[in-house]
Design a protein around this motif. Structure first.
Motif, PDB file in Angstrom:
ATOM      1  N   LYS A  41      -3.742   0.775 -15.178  1.00 12.10           N
ATOM      2  CA  LYS A  41      -3.669   0.445 -13.765  1.00 12.10           C
ATOM      3  C   LYS A  41      -4.903   0.981 -13.053  1.00 12.10           C
ATOM      4  CE  LYS A  41      -0.019  -0.222 -10.372  1.00 12.10           C
ATOM      5  NZ  LYS A  41       1.403   0.018 -10.078  1.00 12.10           N
ATOM      6  N   ILE A  42      -5.294   0.311 -11.984  1.00  8.72           N
ATOM      7  CA  ILE A  42      -6.424   0.741 -11.169  1.00  8.72           C
ATOM      8  C   ILE A  42      -5.926   1.017  -9.757  1.00  8.72           C
ATOM      9  CG2 ILE A  42      -8.637   0.056 -10.160  1.00  8.72           C
ATOM     10  CD1 ILE A  42      -9.095  -1.677 -12.654  1.00  8.72           C
ATOM     11  N   TYR A  43      -6.338   2.157  -9.217  1.00  9.94           N
ATOM     12  CA  TYR A  43      -5.964   2.536  -7.859  1.00  9.94           C
ATOM     13  C   TYR A  43      -7.206   2.551  -6.978  1.00  9.94           C
ATOM     14  CZ  TYR A  43      -1.476   3.986  -9.795  1.00  9.94           C
ATOM     15  OH  TYR A  43      -0.253   3.992 -10.411  1.00  9.94           O
ATOM     16  N   LEU A  44      -7.094   1.941  -5.806  1.00  7.56           N
ATOM     17  CA  LEU A  44      -8.192   1.906  -4.842  1.00  7.56           C
ATOM     18  C   LEU A  44      -7.741   2.562  -3.543  1.00  7.56           C
ATOM     19  CD1 LEU A  44      -9.329  -1.836  -5.197  1.00  7.56           C
ATOM     20  CD2 LEU A  44     -10.201   0.137  -6.451  1.00  7.56           C
ATOM     21  N   SER A  45      -8.677   3.265  -2.909  1.00  4.03           N
ATOM     22  CA  SER A  45      -8.367   3.753  -1.569  1.00  4.03           C
ATOM     23  C   SER A  45      -8.411   2.571  -0.612  1.00  4.03           C
ATOM     24  CB  SER A  45      -9.372   4.819  -1.139  1.00  4.03           C
ATOM     25  OG  SER A  45     -10.644   4.240  -0.921  1.00  4.03           O
ATOM     26  N   GLU A  46      -7.716   2.687   0.492  1.00  5.55           N
ATOM     27  CA  GLU A  46      -7.662   1.593   1.465  1.00  5.55           C
ATOM     28  C   GLU A  46      -9.064   1.221   1.946  1.00  5.55           C
ATOM     29  OE1 GLU A  46      -5.456   0.468   5.702  1.00  5.55           O
ATOM     30  OE2 GLU A  46      -5.459   2.541   4.959  1.00  5.55           O
ATOM     31  N   SER A  47      -9.875   2.218   2.263  1.00  5.93           N
ATOM     32  CA  SER A  47     -11.217   1.927   2.781  1.00  5.93           C
ATOM     33  C   SER A  47     -12.096   1.286   1.719  1.00  5.93           C
ATOM     34  CB  SER A  47     -11.868   3.204   3.309  1.00  5.93           C
ATOM     35  OG  SER A  47     -11.961   4.184   2.298  1.00  5.93           O
ATOM     36  N   TYR A  48     -11.950   1.709   0.468  1.00 11.30           N
ATOM     37  CA  TYR A  48     -12.739   1.113  -0.613  1.00 11.30           C
ATOM     38  C   TYR A  48     -12.350  -0.352  -0.808  1.00 11.30           C
ATOM     39  CZ  TYR A  48     -15.080   0.644  -5.158  1.00 11.30           C
ATOM     40  OH  TYR A  48     -15.901   0.236  -6.195  1.00 11.30           O
TER      41      TYR A  48
ATOM     42  N   MET B 155       0.853  -1.201   0.000  1.00 11.68           N
ATOM     43  CA  MET B 155       0.000   0.000   0.000  1.00 11.68           C
ATOM     44  C   MET B 155       0.883   1.243   0.000  1.00 11.68           C
ATOM     45  SD  MET B 155      -3.122   1.097   2.532  1.00 11.68           S
ATOM     46  CE  MET B 155      -2.089   1.120   4.009  1.00 11.68           C
ATOM     47  N   ILE B 156       0.511   2.220  -0.808  1.00 10.71           N
ATOM     48  CA  ILE B 156       1.267   3.479  -0.884  1.00 10.71           C
ATOM     49  C   ILE B 156       0.714   4.443   0.162  1.00 10.71           C
ATOM     50  CG2 ILE B 156       1.841   5.453  -2.332  1.00 10.71           C
ATOM     51  CD1 ILE B 156       1.649   3.601  -4.763  1.00 10.71           C
ATOM     52  N   THR B 157       1.596   4.948   1.010  1.00  8.85           N
ATOM     53  CA  THR B 157       1.159   5.803   2.115  1.00  8.85           C
ATOM     54  C   THR B 157       1.771   7.196   2.072  1.00  8.85           C
ATOM     55  OG1 THR B 157       2.954   4.960   3.506  1.00  8.85           O
ATOM     56  CG2 THR B 157       0.819   3.810   3.624  1.00  8.85           C
ATOM     57  N   SER B 158       2.556   7.485   1.026  1.00 10.99           N
ATOM     58  CA  SER B 158       3.233   8.774   0.952  1.00 10.99           C
ATOM     59  C   SER B 158       2.898   9.504  -0.342  1.00 10.99           C
ATOM     60  CB  SER B 158       4.749   8.580   1.038  1.00 10.99           C
ATOM     61  OG  SER B 158       5.425   9.797   0.769  1.00 10.99           O
ATOM     62  N   THR B 159       2.633  10.793  -0.247  1.00 14.47           N
ATOM     63  CA  THR B 159       2.374  11.603  -1.445  1.00 14.47           C
ATOM     64  C   THR B 159       3.658  11.878  -2.225  1.00 14.47           C
ATOM     65  OG1 THR B 159       2.577  13.629  -0.136  1.00 14.47           O
ATOM     66  CG2 THR B 159       0.360  12.732  -0.431  1.00 14.47           C
ATOM     67  N   ALA B 160       4.804  11.508  -1.642  1.00 17.81           N
ATOM     68  CA  ALA B 160       6.076  11.676  -2.342  1.00 17.81           C
ATOM     69  C   ALA B 160       6.381  10.507  -3.261  1.00 17.81           C
ATOM     70  CB  ALA B 160       7.210  11.846  -1.329  1.00 17.81           C
ATOM     71  N   ASN B 161       5.551   9.477  -3.227  1.00 16.21           N
ATOM     72  CA  ASN B 161       5.749   8.304  -4.080  1.00 16.21           C
ATOM     73  C   ASN B 161       5.695   8.713  -5.560  1.00 16.21           C
ATOM     74  OD1 ASN B 161       4.260   5.995  -5.730  1.00 16.21           O
ATOM     75  ND2 ASN B 161       5.392   5.005  -4.080  1.00 16.21           N
ATOM     76  N   ALA B 162       6.525   8.081  -6.382  1.00 17.98           N
ATOM     77  CA  ALA B 162       6.616   8.439  -7.802  1.00 17.98           C
ATOM     78  C   ALA B 162       5.290   8.215  -8.538  1.00 17.98           C
ATOM     79  CB  ALA B 162       7.731   7.634  -8.461  1.00 17.98           C
ATOM     80  N   GLN B 163       4.610   7.125  -8.216  1.00 16.48           N
ATOM     81  CA  GLN B 163       3.321   6.865  -8.867  1.00 16.48           C
ATOM     82  C   GLN B 163       2.297   7.941  -8.506  1.00 16.48           C
ATOM     83  OE1 GLN B 163       1.711   2.774  -9.138  1.00 16.48           O
ATOM     84  NE2 GLN B 163       3.475   2.179  -7.882  1.00 16.48           N
ATOM     85  N   VAL B 164       2.323   8.358  -7.268  1.00 11.93           N
ATOM     86  CA  VAL B 164       1.385   9.386  -6.810  1.00 11.93           C
ATOM     87  C   VAL B 164       1.667  10.703  -7.526  1.00 11.93           C
ATOM     88  CG1 VAL B 164       0.647  10.761  -4.823  1.00 11.93           C
ATOM     89  CG2 VAL B 164       1.026   8.288  -4.587  1.00 11.93           C
TER      90      VAL B 164
END
Length: 267
Positions: free
Chosen positions: A52-59, A1-10
């Motif tokens: 690619k598909i991105y989901l929020s953790e809660s979703y 799970m990606i948790t940082s807004t500094a991530n390259a994908q983000v």
């Protein structure tokens, strides 16, 4: 799970969300929300274009079965809720976002299978995302076969436009062109009659016969059609109005004309 807004994908998602140049260079666009994402996955032509598909953790937690199904279609990445909110184009994120490769259309897609039933909208320098999205949505409902846009129209892949089409952008063929008068000439060469709602019109829009192939020219919200585009019309038509209104919203005017075609052909 990606948790940082500094991530390259983000960071890349943010660029695709905010910058048309980034979308153009990558030949990608974004689809957000379960309804449109569901259409992507269920359409054989579009599901192969999902990068690619991105989901929020809660979703992902609430829709575990859907997550497993999505993973059979495309790569799925989970973002923490704050990170998903950071990349989302809405104030209330719905928890699912897809990165999608663009689809290419040509003039034969715009004309449709039966030239005698061709029904085209030609948009000249429209700038409002809501107008463009509404036009796409209404065009599908009115039986339009395709839409042609001048290159200086608002970006069709602007996330606001995509959302306001309510999925019609996935189903309505369209072309963005550099030479709008030249492209209108191609329509006329194919036997399509070209109409423009214009103050120089002598006849009301509902006095014309649209039962054969036709196209409507729709101009900029503030300035209307450019002269060189208006001059391409075979006929100018008027939308009669009462009161003190000088003109209609571009999407409203387009809707009036499109549904008159639909009415005539239905009857």
């Amino acid at each position: 799970m990606i948790t940082s807004t500094a991530n390259a994908q983000v960071k890349e998602l943010v660029k695709l969300m905010k910058k048309s140049r980034a979308r153009d260079e990558a030949r990608l666009f974004l689809i957000e929300g379960p309804r449109m994402a569901g259409e992507l996955v269920s359409d054989p032509d579009w599901c192969t274009k999902i990068q690619k598909i991105y989901l929020s953790e809660s979703y992902a937690v609430k829709n575990e079965g859907e997550r497993e199904s999505l993973e059979n279609t495309a790569a799925v990445e989970i973002l923490s809720d704050p990170v998903f909110a950071h990349v989302s184009g809405t104030k209330t994120p719905q928890g699912i976002l897809a990165v999608v490769k663009r689809r290419t259309y040509n003039m034969s897609d715009i004309l449709g299978d039966d030239p005698g039933r061709t029904h085209v909208l030609v948009l000249d320098n429209l700038q409002d995302p809501g107008n463009l999205g509404t036009i796409f949505r209404t065009a599908e409902a009115a039986g339009v076969t395709g839409i042609i846009l001048s290159r200086d129209c608002v970006d069709i892949y602007n996330p606001k436009v995509v959302r306001s089409t309510m999925g019609a952008v996935l189903r309505m063929p369209f072309l963005c062109v550099d030479d709008l008068p030249g492209t209108i000439g191609e329509l006329k060469a194919a036997g399509i009659k070209v109409y423009a709602a214009h103050l120089k019109g002598k006849r009301a829009y509902d006095q014309e016969d649209y039962k054969t192939g036709c196209a409507f020219l729709i101009g900029n919200e503030g300035n209307g059609l450019r002269d060189e585009v208006a001059e391409c019309a075979d006929h100018f038509v008027l939308i009669p109005m009462q009161g003190k209104a000088e003109s209609l919203n571009a999407a409203v005017a387009a809707s009036v004309l499109m549904f008159e075609v639909s009415r005539q052909r239905r009857n």
